[in-house]
Design a protein around this motif. Structure first.
Motif, PDB file in Angstrom:
ATOM      1  N   THR A  19      30.723  -8.445 -49.385  1.00 51.72           N
ATOM      2  CA  THR A  19      31.775  -7.860 -48.541  1.00 51.72           C
ATOM      3  C   THR A  19      31.757  -6.343 -48.624  1.00 51.72           C
ATOM      4  O   THR A  19      31.884  -5.638 -47.609  1.00 51.72           O
ATOM      5  N   ALA A  20      31.606  -5.805 -49.838  1.00 47.04           N
ATOM      6  CA  ALA A  20      31.560  -4.347 -50.018  1.00 47.04           C
ATOM      7  C   ALA A  20      30.342  -3.752 -49.313  1.00 47.04           C
ATOM      8  O   ALA A  20      30.427  -2.680 -48.704  1.00 47.04           O
ATOM      9  N   ALA A  21      29.196  -4.444 -49.384  1.00 50.26           N
ATOM     10  CA  ALA A  21      27.986  -3.954 -48.717  1.00 50.26           C
ATOM     11  C   ALA A  21      28.164  -3.968 -47.204  1.00 50.26           C
ATOM     12  O   ALA A  21      27.732  -3.035 -46.502  1.00 50.26           O
ATOM     13  N   ARG A  22      28.809  -5.007 -46.681  1.00 50.73           N
ATOM     14  CA  ARG A  22      29.053  -5.069 -45.233  1.00 50.73           C
ATOM     15  C   ARG A  22      29.944  -3.910 -44.782  1.00 50.73           C
ATOM     16  O   ARG A  22      29.696  -3.283 -43.752  1.00 50.73           O
ATOM     17  N   ARG A  23      30.969  -3.604 -45.591  1.00 49.55           N
ATOM     18  CA  ARG A  23      31.850  -2.489 -45.247  1.00 49.55           C
ATOM     19  C   ARG A  23      31.127  -1.145 -45.322  1.00 49.55           C
ATOM     20  O   ARG A  23      31.509  -0.186 -44.648  1.00 49.55           O
ATOM     21  N   ALA A  24      30.093  -1.102 -46.147  1.00 51.46           N
ATOM     22  CA  ALA A  24      29.301   0.132 -46.266  1.00 51.46           C
ATOM     23  C   ALA A  24      28.251   0.243 -45.164  1.00 51.46           C
ATOM     24  O   ALA A  24      27.498   1.224 -45.119  1.00 51.46           O
ATOM     25  N   GLY A  25      28.177  -0.775 -44.282  1.00 52.28           N
ATOM     26  CA  GLY A  25      27.235  -0.735 -43.173  1.00 52.28           C
ATOM     27  C   GLY A  25      25.956  -1.502 -43.400  1.00 52.28           C
ATOM     28  O   GLY A  25      25.009  -1.391 -42.615  1.00 52.28           O
ATOM     29  N   PHE A  26      25.922  -2.311 -44.465  1.00 51.45           N
ATOM     30  CA  PHE A  26      24.722  -3.089 -44.781  1.00 51.45           C
ATOM     31  C   PHE A  26      25.077  -4.576 -44.793  1.00 51.45           C
ATOM     32  O   PHE A  26      25.503  -5.119 -45.815  1.00 51.45           O
ATOM     33  N   THR A  27      24.934  -5.223 -43.656  1.00 50.83           N
ATOM     34  CA  THR A  27      25.226  -6.651 -43.557  1.00 50.83           C
ATOM     35  C   THR A  27      23.927  -7.419 -43.797  1.00 50.83           C
ATOM     36  O   THR A  27      23.013  -7.391 -42.968  1.00 50.83           O
ATOM     37  N   LEU A  28      23.843  -8.089 -44.942  1.00 50.04           N
ATOM     38  CA  LEU A  28      22.622  -8.808 -45.314  1.00 50.04           C
ATOM     39  C   LEU A  28      22.843 -10.301 -45.197  1.00 50.04           C
ATOM     40  O   LEU A  28      23.679 -10.870 -45.896  1.00 50.04           O
ATOM     41  N   VAL A  29      22.100 -10.931 -44.290  1.00 52.17           N
ATOM     42  CA  VAL A  29      22.179 -12.375 -44.085  1.00 52.17           C
ATOM     43  C   VAL A  29      20.780 -12.942 -44.290  1.00 52.17           C
ATOM     44  O   VAL A  29      19.810 -12.419 -43.729  1.00 52.17           O
TER      45      VAL A  29
END
Length: 512
Positions: A206-216
């Protein structure tokens, strides 16, 4: 500003690591009270150590030591760091799923690899059963570590540092609920491990997604960057394997002495407190910082970051090591002696704490020195040094066990740590001035040692004065708090007077 950023990052990671260690102590105190050093405790500790052993290959160890410098340099150069992170995330997930399936079938052999002494009694079946429950944690914690490395490289330390707290909180809650509900405590602890892992990866994702890095996760593709990542990671993986062999040797030696696995585990937890709060915090912050500075060809900044990290580490670690050597028995008595954990357990664990304490500065300096190599994508030389340390550790642990018993494992660990540190220092000399100890560090080191020695004498004398109160129910907590408070006060006052620490510098950094 360089020092402020370094100290700010270290304080952030250190705070959350300290909080995690506090909950970790609560966890271990409860495990000691519920399970003591008996067969269920030893079976669970081996089961839990299996995913934690392999996470050092796939998580904090080989993979991240290669991933973080590459990712940091791509960020600095604006070279599609997001795409590289996606590929690394997918490749790591695929590798770990396959590995986890294999491990579930091979669990009896993995347990015997960790503790051959289990083969002749009930502990083997119990450890295999608990190990199969706990092992999937390796998938979640490794993905969480990759995401944490990504966050650290972007200067976002809070979520990555806070996530490990969840594991220990989950353990504490699970034991309280399990005790109230009458659940089997060994299985309760084992099931808590993968559940906590899911929570940890959710927080950092979640923190990475908020930082602009959505890893799926997606179908893994072996890109040129991933090939380079694998080439750099391979020696680090081998180095991690060597370190795990050291742990295996220690556990194998301990498994032939009743209760020794638990004694060494509880001792390990105590010396890991300063190691985790100081060394791991500095290593987490220093590696991406050095990588960025090297990418920008900032040699003066690299030297400053390395020396201030070493200075902070030694100023906080040497007094902690002295305390572990001087007052191990009161520490273990107050923290662990209750329920199934008796006076004999306290004495045996305290001896291990003192031996580990002697090696604490070396363990910490390894965490400061290794980023010098990894930031330069040099993973081969640390592997060679680790091989030398492994041979020394194995020879001492196995050879001395016939004469001094279980404590030989701790002796081997400590002495090999000093050898590893010396080799890292020797190896860094060809890196130029950027890896050299500066005048300020050299000037303050002897003052730190002197201040720590003064504190050690005071701790020893005050422990004698407190005497029986350190063993009295209720009073012992206040007595230990007073003992630690006096030691800390004497150290900081002496360090200020000798010039080991400048309180004006600390106040300035805190205000900023």
């Amino acid at each position: 500003m360089k020092q402020i950023r370094l100290i700010s990052g270290v304080l952030t990671v250190g705070f959350w690591t300290l909080l995690s260690r506090v909950f970790g102590f609560a966890r271990d105190i409860m495990i000691a009270a519920y399970l003591g050093s008996g067969p269920v405790a030893e079976a669970f500790l081996i089961a839990f150590s299996l995913p934690n052993m392999f996470r050092r290959f796939f998580a904090e160890g080989a993979f991240n030591m290669a991933f973080v410098p590459m990712f940091s340099k791509k960020l600095e150069a604006s070279d599609d760091a997001h795409g590289f992170a996606k590929d690394a995330f997918s490749g790591l997930a695929a590798l770990l799923i396959v590995f986890s399936i294999f491990a579930l079938f091979a669990m009896p052999y993995l347990v015997l690899l960790m503790a051959g002494g289990f083969a002749a009694d009930e502990r083997i079946d119990l450890a295999v059963s608990l190990g199969r429950i706990a092992f999937p944690y390796i998938l979640f914690i490794s993905l969480a570590a990759l995401l944490s490395g990504l966050l650290n490289a972007t200067g976002r330390f809070v979520a990555a540092a806070a996530a490990p707290v969840l594991l220990n909180i989950f353990f504490v809650i699970a034991m309280l609920v399990g005790d109230f509900a009458g659940w089997d405590m060994g299985r309760t602890l084992a099931w808590t491990v993968p559940i906590a892992g899911i929570a940890q990866v959710a927080v950092v994702w979640t923190a990475a997604r908020r930082a602009g890095f959505t890893l799926v996760p997606r179908k893994p593709v072996l890109t040129p960057d991933l090939k380079r990542l694998a080439i750099i990671a391979a020696p680090a993986a081998l180095s991690g394997g060597v370190m795990q062999i050291n742990l295996l040797v220690g556990r194998q030696v301990a498994s032939f002495f009743d209760g020794a696995i638990a004694w060494l585990n509880y001792a390990d937890r105590l010396y890991q407190l300063p190691l985790g709060v100081v060394a791991i915090a500095i290593g987490v912050v220093l590696l991406p910082d050095l990588s960025r500075k090297l990418q920008a060809d900032d040699m003066e900044g690299s030297k400053h970051a390395f020396n201030r990290a070493a200075e902070i580490a030694l100023a906080l670690t040497i007094p902690a090591a002295v305390a572990l050597v001087v007052i191990p028995a009161p520490l273990i008595n107050v923290m662990f002696e209750r329920g199934q954990f008796g006076p004999d357990d306290t004495a045996s664990t305290a001896l291990a704490v003192a031996v580990y304490g002697l090696g604490l500065p070396a363990f910490v300096m390894q965490k400061v020195l290794q980023p010098l190599f990894y930031a330069r994508e040099d993973t081969k030389r640390p592997f060679k040094y680790a091989l030398v340390a492994m041979v020394i550790n194995a020879g001492l642990a196995i050879g001395l066990s016939y004469y001094i018993g279980y404590i030989a494992a701790a002796v081997g660990t400590t002495l090999s740590a000093w050898v590893m540190m010396a080799l890292l220092i020797q190896g860094s000399r060809n890196m130029g001035d950027a890896a050299a100890f500066d005048t300020r560090l050299k000037s303050r080191l002897w003052r730190i040692v002197l201040s720590s020695a003064v504190m050690g004498v005071a701790l020893w004398a005050f422990a004698l004065v407190l005497g029986p109160s350190l063993s009295m129910a209720g009073v012992k907590y206040i007595s230990l708090a007073a003992l630690i408070g006096v030691g800390m006060g004497i150290y900081f006052v002496t360090a200020h007077l000798t010039g080991a620490l400048r309180l004006s510098e600390l106040k300035s950094n805190m205000r900023r």
